[in-house]
Design an enzyme around this catalytic site. Structure first.
Site, PDB file in Angstrom:
ATOM      1  CG  ASP A 399      -1.833   1.172   1.308  1.00 11.98           C
ATOM      2  OD1 ASP A 399      -2.353   1.578   0.261  1.00 11.98           O
ATOM      3  OD2 ASP A 399      -1.992   1.715   2.414  1.00 11.98           O
ATOM      4  CD  GLU A 494     -13.134  15.141   8.385  1.00 12.72           C
ATOM      5  OE1 GLU A 494     -13.061  14.733   9.559  1.00 12.72           O
ATOM      6  OE2 GLU A 494     -14.214  15.388   7.826  1.00 12.72           O
TER       7      GLU A 494
END
Length: 1110
Positions: A399, A494
């Site tokens: 990943d 965020e």
């Protein structure tokens, strides 16, 4: 409910309640039966009513991950162990040994090793289960506050039941899957003032879906006071979570214990076996076949001998009473030789392998160079069965975010109304001064002064840009002291965006269920929060609808560019510039709503939330309707920097011929920038860059052309998208014609990918990651390793031969599903090139020597059979047979299997090509096995023929002939122990004090036990058990015996030495060259400094170059 029509109307008030009660009892009975059958269709839970809920026999909150208890341990563990073929085989032999007509060995020669192996395995299983019991008890005995009869009482987690109402406080673990009823900070459907009414009146009932493992969804309905409230996943608190930023809350237990989503997701991990395990099982079957063949040969010899010769000796050497002819004698001889030759299938092999693997696992856990000081996280081997497979990896599937990168986001650039901010000008590296903002984050860095000037000049769109960032999120704010804000974000993205807005003057201060308070350039502003349109992996966007203090209603949205561009008015789409730079990007947009539009859509949203069926689809449709015709504000660009040592690790693994494929959900541009940072890619040639094509046949032709052009050309790189993989990898629902095309396409894709230097798969789903790994496993005989850090990597980690979890910012799901875990990608080089290579080397040397010593030991019986009338007479004393594998030769080979090295760890990292023998499976394969077997058979021939030939004509110093059975047995046994001890001394490449102690200690223990077994003391105590009284003393005091032993040892060892010297000179391996250079370097240092060689150079004490593996 139906009521008979012939019942008078006046009786209905009496009949209807009875009918309702009967229907209710039937429903409860049906639910109970379905519960027993495991087919629960829906769950009914009544608040604080245990009597009602217990009728459904829901699971309690006690969890049990252990396998045994005190009563069941022995029978269950023995049952599991005897499912192993080897253990069952030796139990069968033990039964045969109890039959006196066919057994020439005492029963303890088999039962002692068998009991030892079973005991060691049982202790290991008991220890593992003890820790599982300990963990279960720790969890089950945690305390919870439960409302019972209107009073909060402390209860253990194991005593919590479905329908109980629990009070949680800040930083407490959630005991079960709870429906959130109320909290001090956040109110849900039920006002806090009415909580006690719900408790006492017991009028609240929940009807919801049955237990399942879907973490992202929940569907149910709450019935309370004649009202219905729809329930979703947002109303649930799941077991295992921790309550944060909330002083206290109350929750209703919906699922408990094994029914919770956490336990539903903790299914058994697929058991993984190494290639050496599979080969070893095959070889053991071959050995068993070889054993049967030897038994048949000797049985035939017995039949011939008994018929031709044995019949002549019936007068003084008669058959046993049960034997009436030579054929039956041969039948019994077959089983007798199966018992005698059983040591060729070593019972201690499997337990020895497990002990060695356990030692290798501890070395990984104890490696300080794989310990992360910053995270205080050591490396952990979560399995003990795959260590040697780490030395054979050819493909790594990784990943990107959090695995290769730090997953710590920084606000890097942004675009507002077509104007780009954040581009660093040449020579400009000074950080912006945010001293005007007392609430600014001191760690935030930004370098473009023009953006700060735009804020101060009051440009409306710039203000609106940061206003959106301060409002459209799910971040929680905690003010520890005046002006010290701490943000708790669900994702690093965020947190970075809200922090950026905070520094530029739009500070998110607090939120309630209905409001969001922001400090805009020093002025506090409170917005009414009308709706939150949640983010999920399908929508890939999030929106909020707010009402400003002036009464203006506006929708703010942020999300993926591919989805938001479809929902915008035509505007400046300059986002792709940031995608090319490889940054994480989000598009920001807004839409103004009139009061009528809001009211109409709010009614639609309310209807969708209350819908009993297809609630999620209805909500998605409502979200889709409002998120249209939005105006583009701009885009954000967030940078996720590489972890320390990633470029060096990738380069080093590439030199070890390990191919690294990056499988990620990010954009192609981000991965290309990563590849440049890793110094592996300079530019992707256009002919090797594959992207999504709508025509599957066109893709197939394109793949064929690339594969033809790139044959044996490792300079090209390949990049594909998830859309491309959707067409390439076969799916079960496609037609047969599509399957045929996809089968060809997947093979062409794999062939193309394998001839490229690197492969990058972008925008892929978790399922596609697993499919890519499965594709390589299916068509390539190669060991695969998958490494990731998040829940979306779990399927890939479980699919690969070896799964590695990175403990990072995205939780521990990947770690829990992995076989090995650590905190930094750079530790992968030590895991593979040091621990993996050593584990493979040690296991191969262990197996080669183990099979060699057992064949050398056992085949002497075979040759002896031709000289004893095939009577199944053993060569050795029965106690020697018992102790050979468990005392005399067990510890030296274990020491070699645990501690041996060919080169130091620094050389393993400096010369990554040393890793290739494991990939090519050169150190232990069928060829190497037969070489070891041949050497063992040769040794057995020498050990039998030399003593037999010498002693048959020899006499002792007192003139007594030495041609007796007991002298021969002692001589052969002593020769065997000395030869195998010298052989393992030559095989040992790295000497430690433990190796010296085990090798020479085992040799010393042999002589100690030998003289003890042949002593007069034991014979006087057990005259029927010790028949070799005085044999050791009489035999080993004869010089001719020691000359015989020396001659046999030289004949066995000299050919091995000659072969290894010739191999070293004519065909040296890379490890030989590295070791020679290292030894020469150390000798030069030793000569110049006149000092002793360091511990790191403790190679072979006699000849550094002869300790090559076979």
């Amino acid at each position: 409910m139906t009521v008979p029509k012939d019942i008078p109307e006046k009786w209905l008030p009496l009949v209807l309640p009875l009918k309702r009660k009967k229907d209710k009892e039937e429903r409860l009975k049906a639910a109970k039966e379905k519960r027993k059958a495991g087919t629960e269709e829906e769950r009914r839970v009544r608040a604080n009513d245990r009597e009602y809920n217990e009728k459904f026999q829901y699971a309690n909150n006690c969890i049990m991950t252990s396998k045994y208890n005190i009563i069941t341990f022995l029978p269950v563990n023995l049952f599991e162990q005897f499912q192993e073929v080897a253990n069952t085989y030796f139990l069968f032999l033990l039964i045969l040994q109890l039959i006196p007509q066919i057994s020439s060995l005492s029963w303890f020669t088999t039962i002692v090793p068998l009991v030892l192996v079973l005991s060691i395995t049982a202790v290991k299983d008991a220890t593992d289960d003890y820790f599982r019991h300990k963990s279960d008890n720790q969890v089950n005995n945690r305390q919870s506050q439960v409302l019972i009869s209107g009073i909060l009482q402390k209860e253990k987690w194991m005593n919590v039941r479905v329908g109980d109402i629990i009070k949680l406080e800040n930083n407490q673990f959630v005991a079960a899957d709870l429906l959130l009823l109320s909290s001090k900070n956040i109110c849900t459907h039920i006002p806090s003032a009415h909580l006690m009414i719900l408790v006492f009146l017991r009028t609240g009932e929940v009807i919801c879906e049955p237990p399942n493992n879907k973490l992202d969804r929940f569907c149910g309905t709450l019935y309370w006071r004649e009202n219905k409230y729809s329930l979703s996943n947002q109303n649930m608190l799941l077991r295992g979570c921790v309550l944060r930023n909330t002083e206290s809350c109350y929750g209703l237990v919906i699922f408990a214990g094994p029914d919770t989503k956490l336990m539903q997701n903790s299914g058994r991990t697929k058991f993984k076996r190494t290639s050496i395990d599979r080969l070893m099982n095959t070889l053991v079957l071959w050995i068993f076949g070889f054993l049967v063949c030897m038994g048949v040969i000797l049985a035939i010899g017995n039949a011939v001998w008994e018929k031709e010769v044995g019949s002549l000796f019936q007068s003084y050497l008669p058959w046993d009473p049960s034997v009436d002819n030579f054929l039956f004698s041969a039948f019994l001889a077959f089983w007798s030789y199966v018992i005698i030759l059983n040591t060729v299938v070593p019972i201690s092999l499997y337990v020895s392998v497990e002990v060695i693997r356990l030692g290798h696992s501890y070395f990984i856990n104890w490696d300080r160079r794989m310990f992360c000081q910053r995270c205080n996280t050591p490396a952990e081997a979560r399995t003990t069965t795959l260590n040697e497979e780490l030395g054979q990896v050819e493909y790594i599937f990784s990943d990107k975010t959090g695995t290769l990168t730090q997953n710590i986001m920084t606000f890097n650039k942004c675009s507002i109304n077509g104007h780009a901010y954040g581009e660093e000008e040449s020579g400009t590296t000074q950080r912006l001064d945010f001293s005007f903002n007392s609430l600014a984050d001191k760690d935030f860095c930004f370098y473009d002064q023009s953006l700060l000037d735009a804020i101060k000049l009051g440009e409306p769109l710039v203000h609106e840009f940061f206003r959106l960032l301060s409002l459209c999120h799910t971040v929680m704010s905690e003010e520890k002291s005046e002006g010290e804000l701490v943000y708790k974000a669900q994702s690093p993205d965020e947190g970075a965006l809200v922090t950026a807005a905070r520094n530029f003057g739009f500070v998110f201060r607090s939120r309630t269920p209905n409001t969001i308070t922001v400090q805009e350039l020093g002025r506090p502003v409170t917005y009414s929060l009308l709706a939150i349109l949640d983010f999920n992996n399908i929508r890939k966007r999030m929106s909020v609808v707010v009402r400003s203090p002036e009464g203006k209603i506006r929708l703010y949205c942020k999300g993926a560019d591919t989805l938001l561009f479809e929902r915008l008015h035509p505007c400046n789409q300059d986002l792709m510039n940031y995608a090319a730079d490889g940054l994480r990007t989000l598009v920001l947009a807004y839409r103004d709503l009139s009061e009528q539009q809001w009211e109409d859509w709010a009614a639609q949203l309310h209807s969708a939330e209350r819908a009993p069926d297809y609630r999620e689809d209805r909500l998605a449709a409502a979200y889709e309707e409002i998120e249209q015709d939005m105006m583009l504000l701009g885009a954000t660009a967030i940078e996720d920097k590489l972890q320390e040592g990633v470029p060096e690790t990738i380069a080093l693994l590439s030199l070890a011929n390990i191919k690294i494929w990056v499988l990620t959900g990010d954009k192609q541009g981000k991965i290309l920038r990563l590849s440049l940072c890793c110094r592996r890619h300079h530019r992707l040639p256009s002919e090797a860059l594959l992207s999504f094509e709508t025509n599957a046949r066109h893709i197939f032709r394109h793949l064929c052309r690339i594969a033809m052009c790139n044959v044996n050309d490792q300079r090209h790189k390949l990049a594909v998208t998830g859309s491309f993989l959707t067409l390439t990898l076969p799916l079960s629902h496609r037609s047969s014609q599509a399957h045929a095309l996809e089968a060809d396409m997947e093979r062409e894709f794999l062939d193309t990918a394998c001839v490229c230097k690197a492969v990058i798969c972008c925008r892929v789903t978790p399922l596609q990651k697993a499919l890519v790994v499965e594709l390589v496993k299916k068509h390539k005989k190669a060991v695969t390793l998958a490494v990731g850090d998040g829940a979306n990597d779990v399927s890939m980690i479980k699919t690969a031969h070896i799964g590695v979890g990175i403990s990072g910012q995205e939780g521990i799901q990947a770690v829990l599903a992995s076989d090995y875990s650590f905190s930094q990608f750079r530790f992968l080089q030590r895991l593979l090139l040091v621990h993996g290579r050593w584990s493979y080397l040690r296991m191969c040397r262990f197996l080669c020597y183990f099979f060699y010593k057992n064949f050398a030991f056992t085949m002497v019986h075979f040759w002896f059979g031709f000289f004893c009338g095939f009577s199944a007479q053993t060569v050795y004393d029965q106690y020697f047979i018992t102790l050979y594998n468990i005392v005399y030769t067990s510890l030296p080979v274990l020491a070699m299997g645990i501690f041996d090295q060919d080169v130091p760890e620094q050389r393993s990292l400096e010369y990554p090509k040393l890793y290739e023998p494991g990939q090519l499976n050169l150190l232990f394969n069928k060829r190497e096995f037969f070489i070891c077997i041949a050497q063992g058979i040769y040794t057995s021939v020498v050990l039998f023929c030399v003593p037999y030939g010498v002693l048959s004509q020899a006499t002792g110093s007192d003139g007594i002939p030495l041609a007796d059975y007991q002298t021969f047995a002692v001589t052969v046994a002593t020769s065997l122990v000395i030869v195998v001890s010298v052989q393992i001394a030559l095989d040992t490449g790295y000497w430690t004090a433990i190796n010296h102690f085990f090798i020479w200690g085992s040799l010393g223990s042999y002589f100690t036990i030998l003289f003890a077994m042949h002593s007069n003391i034991l014979f006087s105590i057990f005259p029927n058990q010790f028949h070799f009284v005085g044999s050791a003393q009489n035999t080993l005091q004869q010089p001719v015996v020691w000359l015989t032993i020396a001659l046999a040892t030289v004949i066995c060892i000299v050919p091995v030495l000659a072969f290894r010297f010739l191999k070293l000179d004519l065909k040296p391996q890379l490890s030989d060259t590295v070791r020679r250079a290292f030894t020469s370097h150390l000798l030069a240092i030793n000569s110049s400094l006149h000092c002793s060689v360091s511990k790191e150079a403790q190679w072979h004490p006699i000849l550094p170059m002869i300790n090559l593996s076979k």
